[in-house]
Design an enzyme around this catalytic site. Structure first.
Site, mmCIF file in Angstrom:
data_model
loop_
_atom_site.group_PDB
_atom_site.id
_atom_site.type_symbol
_atom_site.label_atom_id
_atom_site.label_comp_id
_atom_site.label_asym_id
_atom_site.label_seq_id
_atom_site.Cartn_x
_atom_site.Cartn_y
_atom_site.Cartn_z
ATOM 1 N N SER A 22 0.809 -1.224 0.000
ATOM 2 C CA SER A 22 0.000 0.000 0.000
ATOM 3 C C SER A 22 0.844 1.277 0.000
ATOM 4 O O SER A 22 0.525 2.207 -0.760
ATOM 5 C CB SER A 22 -0.972 -0.002 1.182
ATOM 6 O OG SER A 22 -1.883 -1.062 1.022
ATOM 7 N N LYS A 71 -9.549 -5.471 11.132
ATOM 8 C CA LYS A 71 -10.658 -5.046 10.261
ATOM 9 C C LYS A 71 -12.018 -5.015 10.957
ATOM 10 O O LYS A 71 -12.880 -4.218 10.591
ATOM 11 C CB LYS A 71 -10.750 -5.965 9.037
ATOM 12 C CG LYS A 71 -9.663 -5.734 8.019
ATOM 13 C CD LYS A 71 -9.889 -6.662 6.838
ATOM 14 C CE LYS A 71 -9.041 -6.270 5.656
ATOM 15 N NZ LYS A 71 -9.454 -6.964 4.443
ATOM 16 N N ASP A 107 -13.338 -3.520 -0.508
ATOM 17 C CA ASP A 107 -13.102 -4.806 -1.192
ATOM 18 C C ASP A 107 -14.154 -5.061 -2.274
ATOM 19 O O ASP A 107 -13.842 -5.566 -3.356
ATOM 20 C CB ASP A 107 -13.121 -5.973 -0.196
ATOM 21 C CG ASP A 107 -11.797 -6.112 0.545
ATOM 22 O OD1 ASP A 107 -10.791 -5.560 0.071
ATOM 23 O OD2 ASP A 107 -11.772 -6.774 1.597
ATOM 24 N N GLY A 133 -16.626 -15.855 3.631
ATOM 25 C CA GLY A 133 -15.925 -15.120 4.691
ATOM 26 C C GLY A 133 -15.956 -13.619 4.410
ATOM 27 O O GLY A 133 -16.796 -13.132 3.638
ATOM 28 N N ASN A 154 -20.166 -22.430 -0.317
ATOM 29 C CA ASN A 154 -19.232 -22.400 0.814
ATOM 30 C C ASN A 154 -19.151 -23.757 1.499
ATOM 31 O O ASN A 154 -20.130 -24.488 1.545
ATOM 32 C CB ASN A 154 -19.665 -21.339 1.827
ATOM 33 C CG ASN A 154 -18.569 -21.031 2.832
ATOM 34 O OD1 ASN A 154 -17.410 -20.838 2.428
ATOM 35 N ND2 ASN A 154 -18.888 -21.009 4.110
ATOM 36 N N ARG A 155 -17.941 -24.042 1.997
ATOM 37 C CA ARG A 155 -17.712 -25.306 2.721
ATOM 38 C C ARG A 155 -18.739 -25.466 3.838
ATOM 39 O O ARG A 155 -19.340 -26.517 3.981
ATOM 40 C CB ARG A 155 -16.282 -25.278 3.292
ATOM 41 C CG ARG A 155 -15.906 -26.488 4.048
ATOM 42 C CD ARG A 155 -14.458 -26.406 4.486
ATOM 43 N NE ARG A 155 -14.199 -25.268 5.371
ATOM 44 C CZ ARG A 155 -13.018 -24.971 5.876
ATOM 45 N NH1 ARG A 155 -11.966 -25.705 5.563
ATOM 46 N NH2 ARG A 155 -12.855 -23.929 6.674
ATOM 47 N N TYR A 228 -3.120 -13.635 -3.302
ATOM 48 C CA TYR A 228 -2.020 -12.919 -3.971
ATOM 49 C C TYR A 228 -0.648 -13.426 -3.537
ATOM 50 O O TYR A 228 0.369 -12.835 -3.890
ATOM 51 C CB TYR A 228 -2.121 -11.397 -3.785
ATOM 52 C CG TYR A 228 -2.318 -10.950 -2.362
ATOM 53 C CD1 TYR A 228 -1.248 -10.815 -1.488
ATOM 54 C CD2 TYR A 228 -3.591 -10.669 -1.899
ATOM 55 C CE1 TYR A 228 -1.443 -10.423 -0.193
ATOM 56 C CE2 TYR A 228 -3.796 -10.267 -0.594
ATOM 57 C CZ TYR A 228 -2.719 -10.143 0.251
ATOM 58 O OH TYR A 228 -2.923 -9.762 1.544
HETATM 59 P P1 NAP Z 1 -12.064 -15.516 5.860
HETATM 60 O O1 NAP Z 1 -12.983 -14.454 6.347
HETATM 61 O O2 NAP Z 1 -11.255 -16.282 6.847
HETATM 62 O O3 NAP Z 1 -12.963 -16.571 4.994
HETATM 63 C C1 NAP Z 1 -12.375 -17.713 4.432
HETATM 64 C C2 NAP Z 1 -13.397 -18.451 3.564
HETATM 65 O O4 NAP Z 1 -12.719 -19.510 2.901
HETATM 66 C C3 NAP Z 1 -14.543 -19.087 4.337
HETATM 67 O O5 NAP Z 1 -15.696 -19.055 3.554
HETATM 68 C C4 NAP Z 1 -14.054 -20.529 4.530
HETATM 69 O O6 NAP Z 1 -15.107 -21.468 4.604
HETATM 70 C C5 NAP Z 1 -13.324 -20.761 3.230
HETATM 71 N N1 NAP Z 1 -12.270 -21.755 3.359
HETATM 72 C C6 NAP Z 1 -11.118 -21.649 4.081
HETATM 73 N N2 NAP Z 1 -10.363 -22.756 3.917
HETATM 74 C C7 NAP Z 1 -11.072 -23.592 3.098
HETATM 75 C C8 NAP Z 1 -10.823 -24.888 2.571
HETATM 76 N N3 NAP Z 1 -9.686 -25.551 2.850
HETATM 77 N N4 NAP Z 1 -11.756 -25.436 1.756
HETATM 78 C C9 NAP Z 1 -12.892 -24.778 1.471
HETATM 79 N N5 NAP Z 1 -13.175 -23.543 1.942
HETATM 80 C C10 NAP Z 1 -12.278 -22.963 2.743
HETATM 81 O O7 NAP Z 1 -11.010 -14.946 4.810
HETATM 82 P P2 NAP Z 1 -11.184 -13.666 3.812
HETATM 83 O O8 NAP Z 1 -10.749 -12.441 4.511
HETATM 84 O O9 NAP Z 1 -12.534 -13.729 3.225
HETATM 85 O O10 NAP Z 1 -10.066 -13.976 2.703
HETATM 86 C C11 NAP Z 1 -10.189 -15.033 1.767
HETATM 87 C C12 NAP Z 1 -9.008 -14.988 0.800
HETATM 88 O O11 NAP Z 1 -9.053 -13.785 0.030
HETATM 89 C C13 NAP Z 1 -7.634 -14.979 1.493
HETATM 90 O O12 NAP Z 1 -6.754 -15.741 0.718
HETATM 91 C C14 NAP Z 1 -7.220 -13.513 1.448
HETATM 92 O O13 NAP Z 1 -5.811 -13.353 1.444
HETATM 93 C C15 NAP Z 1 -7.827 -13.088 0.112
HETATM 94 N N6 NAP Z 1 -8.098 -11.635 0.018
HETATM 95 C C16 NAP Z 1 -7.464 -10.929 -0.965
HETATM 96 C C17 NAP Z 1 -7.713 -9.571 -1.131
HETATM 97 C C18 NAP Z 1 -6.999 -8.808 -2.213
HETATM 98 O O14 NAP Z 1 -7.031 -7.573 -2.199
HETATM 99 N N7 NAP Z 1 -6.398 -9.474 -3.169
HETATM 100 C C19 NAP Z 1 -8.627 -8.922 -0.278
HETATM 101 C C20 NAP Z 1 -9.275 -9.673 0.712
HETATM 102 C C21 NAP Z 1 -8.998 -11.043 0.850
HETATM 103 P P3 NAP Z 1 -15.852 -21.813 6.002
HETATM 104 O O15 NAP Z 1 -16.939 -20.781 6.166
HETATM 105 O O16 NAP Z 1 -16.388 -23.192 5.783
HETATM 106 O O17 NAP Z 1 -14.807 -21.741 7.072
#
Ligand code: NAP
Length: 290
Positions: A22, A71, A107, A133, A154-155, A228
């Protein structure tokens, strides 16, 4: 860069924060437009968040990005929540308007802009999003109003159902939901135009994992991976091999940063300049970006 007595300070807070891109992308944008702003990173431990937010007020820090683990916790220190953050229940951007702190979540708008950059007809598209998530919540609330059909897989089925119900209540849009299995994904992808991975599947150190079997990928799909690290996930590599268009997590990062920039400055963000600065910074760190 010229720092003056009137320079507006913006910052990212998080822990860890030292690898954040950032500062690079925001300062590149401020410099390009000749704005009297500067952007730095502050490592703020979980137990110090309240003091940091007090600091934002008393020091007059003008804008903030908020990253993990703050957050959600930051919300109780804000004076107002924009609709984008209220729906999601998490904040990644703060504007300090004369001591009145307003929280946003960029986001959703970031993902929307990344998609619009390669597809002008979103309103006709069916989107499948994997995950329910924080990131999926932000993106789903935004996309529900912008696309023809949205399916959340979703899982944990209950979580997808809850999100679909909240979207219906807030925006009156019907969103389909289901569990995340090979069968449900295969069925939903049949007539889909865009698929988004909003889970950490494929993220370092599990780079060999992918949320979508490669036999389900087609050349007429847009495949968007939020992960990423690594920049090229197995999902994106296999999508490209299948001839699909792809959007990676870095593009998402830039577009959500561009949306923060626009909240703080009221000006259109120079997205290309921000992209270029990120590419240069990654090259300096020895990380290849396609
Ligand atoms: P989060 O709130 O922890 O949510 C994770 C989600 O992934 C939940 O729906 C979870 O399912 C699911 N999940 C986790 N492990 C899994 C697996 N092994 N198999 C199936 N489903 C699984 O995380 P988040 O903040 O939403 O972030 C998600 C991803 O997006 C991360 O990799 C993060 O780095 C990325 N991200 C990137 C940006 C960007 O700017 N590029 C911005 C935000 C996030 P359950 O509900 O069943 O636990």
């Amino acid at each position: 860069m010229r720092i003056t007595g009137k320079t507006r300070l913006c910052a990212v807070i998080g822990d860890p924060v030292e690898h954040s891109l950032s500062p690079t992308i925001q300062n590149a944008a401020f410099n390009y437009l000749g704005l009297d702003y500067v952007y730095v990173a502050f490592r703020v431990r979980l137990e110090d968040l309240e003091k940091a937010m007090l600091g934002m007020k008393v020091l007059g820090i003008y804008g903030m990005n908020v990253t993990m683990p703050h957050k959600i916790g930051v919300i109780k220190y804000l004076d107002e929540l924009d609709e984008s953050a209220r729906n999601v229940g998490a904040v990644n951007t703060i504007l300090n308007r004369d001591g009145h702190l307003i929280g946003y979540n960029t986001d959703g708008i970031g993902a929307l802009k990344a998609l619009k950059a390669i597809d002008r007809d979103l309103i006709k598209r069916k989107v499948v999003i994997i995950g329910a998530g924080g990131a999926s919540r932000a993106i789903s609330f935004t996309l529900a109003r912008e696309v023809a059909k949205l399916t959340i897989l979703n899982r944990t089925l209950k979580r997808a159902e809850r999100l679909a119900n909240e979207i219906r209540r807030v925006s009156g849009v019907d969103v389909k939901f289901g569990g995340f299995t090979y069968e449900s994904l295969s069925r939903e992808l049949e007539d889909a135009d865009i698929v988004i991975n909003a889970t950490p599947i494929g993220m370092h150190p599990n780079e060999e994992e992918t949320p979508i079997d490669k036999h389900l990928l087609r050349s007429d799909l847009i495949v968007f991976d939020l992960v990423y690290n690594p920049l090229e996930t197995r999902l994106l590599r296999e999508a490209r091999e299948a001839g699909a268009k792809t959007i990676d997590g870095l593009e998402m990062l830039i577009y959500q940063g561009a949306a923060s920039f626009e909240i703080w400055t009221g000006m259109k963000a120079p997205v290309e300049i921000m992209m270029e600065s990120a590419r240069e910074e990654l090259a300096r760190r020895g990380i290849r970006w396609r």
